[in-house]
Design a protein around this motif. Structure first.
Motif, PDB file in Angstrom:
ATOM      1  N   ALA A 156       0.774  -1.080  -0.087  1.00  0.00           N
ATOM      2  CA  ALA A 156       0.146  -0.045  -0.013  1.00  0.00           C
ATOM      3  C   ALA A 156       1.017   1.380   0.157  1.00  0.00           C
ATOM      4  O   ALA A 156       1.943   1.208   0.480  1.00  0.00           O
ATOM      5  N   LYS A 157       0.248   2.340  -0.548  1.00  0.00           N
ATOM      6  CA  LYS A 157       1.123   3.721  -0.467  1.00  0.00           C
ATOM      7  C   LYS A 157       1.511   3.917   0.881  1.00  0.00           C
ATOM      8  O   LYS A 157       2.510   4.412   0.895  1.00  0.00           O
ATOM      9  N   LEU A 158       0.598   3.663   1.732  1.00  0.00           N
ATOM     10  CA  LEU A 158       0.783   4.065   3.212  1.00  0.00           C
ATOM     11  C   LEU A 158       2.064   3.439   3.776  1.00  0.00           C
ATOM     12  O   LEU A 158       2.632   3.779   4.581  1.00  0.00           O
ATOM     13  N   ASP A 159       2.192   2.038   3.260  1.00  0.00           N
ATOM     14  CA  ASP A 159       3.287   1.258   3.668  1.00  0.00           C
ATOM     15  C   ASP A 159       4.493   1.826   3.287  1.00  0.00           C
ATOM     16  O   ASP A 159       5.454   2.048   4.202  1.00  0.00           O
ATOM     17  N   PHE A 160       4.426   2.302   2.214  1.00  0.00           N
ATOM     18  CA  PHE A 160       5.868   2.897   1.537  1.00  0.00           C
ATOM     19  C   PHE A 160       6.205   4.298   2.517  1.00  0.00           C
ATOM     20  O   PHE A 160       7.039   4.414   2.978  1.00  0.00           O
TER      21      PHE A 160
ATOM     22  N   GLY B 285       9.638  17.859   8.121  1.00  0.00           N
ATOM     23  CA  GLY B 285      10.468  18.115   6.960  1.00  0.00           C
ATOM     24  C   GLY B 285      10.518  16.856   6.074  1.00  0.00           C
ATOM     25  O   GLY B 285      10.414  17.106   4.908  1.00  0.00           O
ATOM     26  N   MET B 286      10.283  15.719   6.601  1.00  0.00           N
ATOM     27  CA  MET B 286      10.289  14.534   5.753  1.00  0.00           C
ATOM     28  C   MET B 286       9.135  14.465   4.999  1.00  0.00           C
ATOM     29  O   MET B 286       8.800  14.484   3.584  1.00  0.00           O
ATOM     30  N   ALA B 287       7.909  14.981   5.276  1.00  0.00           N
ATOM     31  CA  ALA B 287       6.759  14.773   4.679  1.00  0.00           C
ATOM     32  C   ALA B 287       6.646  16.027   3.714  1.00  0.00           C
ATOM     33  O   ALA B 287       6.212  15.679   2.497  1.00  0.00           O
ATOM     34  N   LEU B 288       7.258  17.367   4.025  1.00  0.00           N
ATOM     35  CA  LEU B 288       7.306  18.109   2.996  1.00  0.00           C
ATOM     36  C   LEU B 288       8.288  17.704   1.813  1.00  0.00           C
ATOM     37  O   LEU B 288       7.939  18.317   0.475  1.00  0.00           O
ATOM     38  N   GLY B 289       9.270  17.042   2.182  1.00  0.00           N
ATOM     39  CA  GLY B 289      10.111  16.768   1.186  1.00  0.00           C
ATOM     40  C   GLY B 289       9.881  15.770   0.451  1.00  0.00           C
ATOM     41  O   GLY B 289       9.983  15.757  -0.999  1.00  0.00           O
ATOM     42  N   LEU B 290       8.992  14.837   0.885  1.00  0.00           N
ATOM     43  CA  LEU B 290       8.272  13.877  -0.052  1.00  0.00           C
ATOM     44  C   LEU B 290       7.364  14.486  -1.044  1.00  0.00           C
ATOM     45  O   LEU B 290       7.156  14.056  -2.088  1.00  0.00           O
ATOM     46  N   LEU B 291       6.352  15.435  -0.436  1.00  0.00           N
ATOM     47  CA  LEU B 291       5.747  16.128  -1.339  1.00  0.00           C
ATOM     48  C   LEU B 291       6.272  16.991  -2.568  1.00  0.00           C
ATOM     49  O   LEU B 291       5.850  16.773  -3.610  1.00  0.00           O
ATOM     50  N   VAL B 292       7.191  17.790  -2.240  1.00  0.00           N
ATOM     51  CA  VAL B 292       7.958  18.403  -3.118  1.00  0.00           C
ATOM     52  C   VAL B 292       8.660  17.473  -3.989  1.00  0.00           C
ATOM     53  O   VAL B 292       8.879  18.047  -5.377  1.00  0.00           O
TER      54      VAL B 292
ATOM     55  N   VAL C 235       0.424  15.138   8.851  1.00  0.00           N
ATOM     56  CA  VAL C 235      -0.492  14.281   8.023  1.00  0.00           C
ATOM     57  C   VAL C 235      -1.080  14.864   6.725  1.00  0.00           C
ATOM     58  O   VAL C 235      -1.228  14.190   5.832  1.00  0.00           O
ATOM     59  N   LEU C 236      -1.246  16.211   6.791  1.00  0.00           N
ATOM     60  CA  LEU C 236      -1.611  16.978   5.505  1.00  0.00           C
ATOM     61  C   LEU C 236      -0.853  16.604   4.560  1.00  0.00           C
ATOM     62  O   LEU C 236      -0.996  16.294   3.442  1.00  0.00           O
ATOM     63  N   ALA C 237       0.702  16.836   4.682  1.00  0.00           N
ATOM     64  CA  ALA C 237       1.688  16.878   3.643  1.00  0.00           C
ATOM     65  C   ALA C 237       1.889  15.286   3.216  1.00  0.00           C
ATOM     66  O   ALA C 237       1.939  14.996   2.169  1.00  0.00           O
ATOM     67  N   LEU C 238       1.661  14.337   4.185  1.00  0.00           N
ATOM     68  CA  LEU C 238       1.977  13.085   3.961  1.00  0.00           C
ATOM     69  C   LEU C 238       0.678  12.721   2.906  1.00  0.00           C
ATOM     70  O   LEU C 238       0.838  11.788   1.911  1.00  0.00           O
ATOM     71  N   THR C 239      -0.606  13.328   3.268  1.00  0.00           N
ATOM     72  CA  THR C 239      -1.693  12.789   2.569  1.00  0.00           C
ATOM     73  C   THR C 239      -1.586  13.405   1.121  1.00  0.00           C
ATOM     74  O   THR C 239      -1.872  12.641   0.033  1.00  0.00           O
ATOM     75  N   LEU C 240      -1.344  14.927   0.807  1.00  0.00           N
ATOM     76  CA  LEU C 240      -0.930  15.282  -0.360  1.00  0.00           C
ATOM     77  C   LEU C 240       0.235  14.151  -1.202  1.00  0.00           C
ATOM     78  O   LEU C 240       0.050  14.006  -2.343  1.00  0.00           O
TER      79      LEU C 240
ATOM     80  N   ALA D  10       0.993  11.238  -0.873  1.00  0.00           N
ATOM     81  CA  ALA D  10       0.388   9.892  -1.070  1.00  0.00           C
ATOM     82  C   ALA D  10      -0.392  10.216  -2.346  1.00  0.00           C
ATOM     83  O   ALA D  10      -0.234   9.317  -3.213  1.00  0.00           O
ATOM     84  N   ALA D  11      -0.870  11.244  -2.686  1.00  0.00           N
ATOM     85  CA  ALA D  11      -1.797  11.416  -3.732  1.00  0.00           C
ATOM     86  C   ALA D  11      -0.649  11.742  -4.936  1.00  0.00           C
ATOM     87  O   ALA D  11      -1.236  11.367  -6.149  1.00  0.00           O
ATOM     88  N   THR D  12       0.482  12.012  -4.730  1.00  0.00           N
ATOM     89  CA  THR D  12       1.355  12.150  -5.866  1.00  0.00           C
ATOM     90  C   THR D  12       2.032  10.742  -6.291  1.00  0.00           C
ATOM     91  O   THR D  12       2.588  10.627  -7.260  1.00  0.00           O
ATOM     92  N   LEU D  13       1.877   9.761  -5.620  1.00  0.00           N
ATOM     93  CA  LEU D  13       2.272   8.192  -5.911  1.00  0.00           C
ATOM     94  C   LEU D  13       1.264   7.763  -6.666  1.00  0.00           C
ATOM     95  O   LEU D  13       0.214   7.216  -6.223  1.00  0.00           O
ATOM     96  N   ARG D  14       1.297   7.702  -8.155  1.00  0.00           N
ATOM     97  CA  ARG D  14       0.281   7.112  -8.960  1.00  0.00           C
ATOM     98  C   ARG D  14       0.762   5.814  -9.396  1.00  0.00           C
ATOM     99  O   ARG D  14       1.825   5.650  -9.678  1.00  0.00           O
ATOM    100  N   ARG D  15      -0.225   5.073  -9.320  1.00  0.00           N
ATOM    101  CA  ARG D  15      -0.015   3.577  -9.744  1.00  0.00           C
ATOM    102  C   ARG D  15       0.088   3.525 -11.257  1.00  0.00           C
ATOM    103  O   ARG D  15       0.599   2.695 -11.831  1.00  0.00           O
ATOM    104  N   ARG D  16      -1.134   4.336 -12.001  1.00  0.00           N
ATOM    105  CA  ARG D  16      -0.802   4.362 -13.443  1.00  0.00           C
ATOM    106  C   ARG D  16      -0.372   5.877 -13.744  1.00  0.00           C
ATOM    107  O   ARG D  16      -0.732   6.834 -13.187  1.00  0.00           O
ATOM    108  N   THR D  17       0.505   5.771 -14.630  1.00  0.00           N
ATOM    109  CA  THR D  17       1.046   7.144 -15.476  1.00  0.00           C
ATOM    110  C   THR D  17       0.822   7.197 -16.776  1.00  0.00           C
ATOM    111  O   THR D  17       0.732   6.221 -17.352  1.00  0.00           O
ATOM    112  N   PRO D  18       0.999   8.436 -17.244  1.00  0.00           N
ATOM    113  CA  PRO D  18       0.625   8.722 -18.722  1.00  0.00           C
ATOM    114  C   PRO D  18       1.736   7.942 -19.434  1.00  0.00           C
ATOM    115  O   PRO D  18       2.994   7.707 -19.044  1.00  0.00           O
TER     116      PRO D  18
END
Lengths: 244, 252
Positions: free
Chosen positions: A90-94, A143-150, A229-234, A236-244
């Protein structure tokens, strides 16, 4: 979500760090050197007692932001993230796997820098030492959550590194360390109030001056935790299983 | 072992699959099937859409139209994540971990049994390199680490994008033998290559060019139909036949 996948990911990230002892040394030693330098520069003035503790929270924030944005970008560009997303994880596990691995490192870093400050450099803090480490840990996770997001918005490692001055420095300028937040012009005070690092530094400042764990600290930490939590949720939304 | 009753003995069924990437059509309404328990080859020149087709089967590619069923479920379904394994063309393993550490991680995610890591290390012939950092290996060895990760557990469908590029001929032969053993045990393999002589090692062939399937046949059927002696000649004959057809379409 499965604890097995989360812990396997934590073990894997720590394994990667273990093969990179120079990064571990930099992560643990650099904050100690900087805080020692700060104590020396402000020797004989009250400044170190005022900003020493807040800086103990800023270091892990900056370091984890940088480490995570580069590590996640490498996962994205090397194809390992795409492979993982075709597998039963799961993305959350990652995300939690990374959070746990870097969290362990952040606790070590905070414990080391705090012990040095309190016992060797003579930092005067009214609150309990464990609270320093707890706030530093939350700052590291922020810092980790924001780094992951950016990292989702960076195509290369050059870009990822540039996000440090872009995202971290404005927060540093406005967080109340250079000029107390209440003395900032109204507009800047408003911006400062929506930046998560301000609450992290407020919490550290309160620990410095107050010996009890009051509602102020708890409130600040809740805001920081909410931002994580907000940054991790956002993120997680950038981890896409399907990409163009 | 293989559940395929829903799709009548086919591990993959694609109907009019259409994929656009970067504003360009990469797959033009392709239809094909991959029979269960076979080694099927996906052959065609670089840039013809092989990797996009494989990405679609694995479920990581956003598709623009058509239908794609894999092991009885729509491609990319959550239940396929432990039943389908995938090897990308560029090795997707961690360069800063050893071979064993990489494989232990993927094995843990799959819940693969103990001893599985040692089994796949032996299957790709990397026993003597197992304790080395993956980043220190040669390109071909790195590709084998990536392949080994796809052999972990009991995948029913293996989608392998150019797994034998740059390998020593002995190892290439051994890997093809391994692919056939897997197929005999009921697994399905879809293997891409741009080297036409690898076609002889497959039970089924999908020939691709410019985002279209030229042929979906057995190697011998293809040779008989085109009256040629080798797959390269058959490919050229199919291309000539197709370009005369599309040429007519353009002028019409």
């Amino acid at each position: 979500m499965s604890p097995r996948a989360t812990l396997a990911t934590t073990r894997r990230v720590l394994g990667q760090l273990r093969h990179d002892p120079r990064t571990i040394a930099l992560l643990l030693v650099v904050p100690c050197v900087l805080i020692s330098l700060l104590a020396w520069v402000y020797d004989g003035t009250p400044v170190f007692d005022r900003i020493g503790a807040p800086l103990l929270g800023v270091f892990p924030f900056v370091v984890m932001f940088l480490v995570t944005s580069v590590a996640t970008l490498r996962e994205r560009t090397s194809g390992t993230l795409e492979r993982l997303l075709t597998m039963p994880i799961a993305k959350l596990d990652f995300l939690l796997g990374y959070a746990l691995a870097f969290g362990i490192l952040a606790v070590l870093q905070a414990a080391l820098a705090s012990s040095l400050s309190l016992f060797v450099l003579g930092l005067d803090v009214a609150g309990p030492a464990w609270l320093l480490v707890l706030v530093a840990l939350l700052d590291a996770l922020l810092g980790m959550a924001l780094g992951l997001l950016v990292s989702a918005f960076a195509a290369t490692e050059f870009q990822a590194v540039q996000f440090l001055p872009a995202i971290v420095l404005p927060q540093f300028l406005l967080c109340g360390l250079l000029v107390p937040r209440d003395d900032l012009p109204g507009f800047l005070h408003g911006i400062s109030s929506v930046l998560p690092l301000s609450y992290a530094v407020d919490a550290m400042s309160t620990v410095t001056s107050s010996s009890t764990v009051g509602a102020g600290v708890v409130g600040d930490l809740v805001v920081v935790a909410g931002c994580i939590v907000l940054a991790l949720t956002l993120g997680a939304a950038t981890l896409r299983r399907r990409t163009p | 072992m293989v559940k395929n009753s829903e799709s009548g003995g086919a591990a993959v069924v694609a109907r009019e699959l259409r994929v656009d990437r970067g504003g360009r059509r990469v797959l033009h309404d392709v239809s094909f099937t991959v029979p269960s328990g076979t080694v099927s080859g996906l052959l065609g020149p670089s840039g013809c859409g092989k990797s996009t087709l494989m990405r679609s089967v694995v479920g990581v590619q956003i598709v623009a139209g058509g239908s794609l069923e894999v092991l009885g479920s729509p491609a990319g379904s959550a239940d396929l994540r432990s039943r389908v394994s995938y090897v990308t063309q560029a090795p997707s393993v961690y360069a800063d971990l050893t071979v064993l550490e990489n494989l232990r991680y993927f094995a843990a995610l799959l819940g693969a049994p103990r001893g599985d890591v040692e089994r796949v290390v032996a299957e790709v012939g990397l026993e003597s390199h197992a304790a080395l950092l993956t980043g220190s290996l040669s390109g071909g060895q790195g590709a084998r680490v990536s392949l080994a990760a796809a052999l972990l557990g009991t995948p029913e469908l293996l989608v392998l994008d150019e797994p034998t590029v740059g390998l020593d001929p002995v190892l290439r032969r051994d890997l093809w033998a391994l692919f056939h053993q897997l197929a005999e045990r009921g697994r399905t393999l879809l293997v891409s290559s741009h080297v036409m002589d690898e076609a002889q090692r497959c039970q089924r062939l999908l020939l691709m060019r410019d985002g279209r399937i030229l042929a979906d046949d057995t190697p011998s059927g293809l040779l008989a139909r085109t009256g040629t002696d080798d797959v390269e000649a058959a490919f050229l004959s199919m291309v000539d036949a197709q370009s005369s057809v599309t040429g007519n379409e353009v002028s019409a």
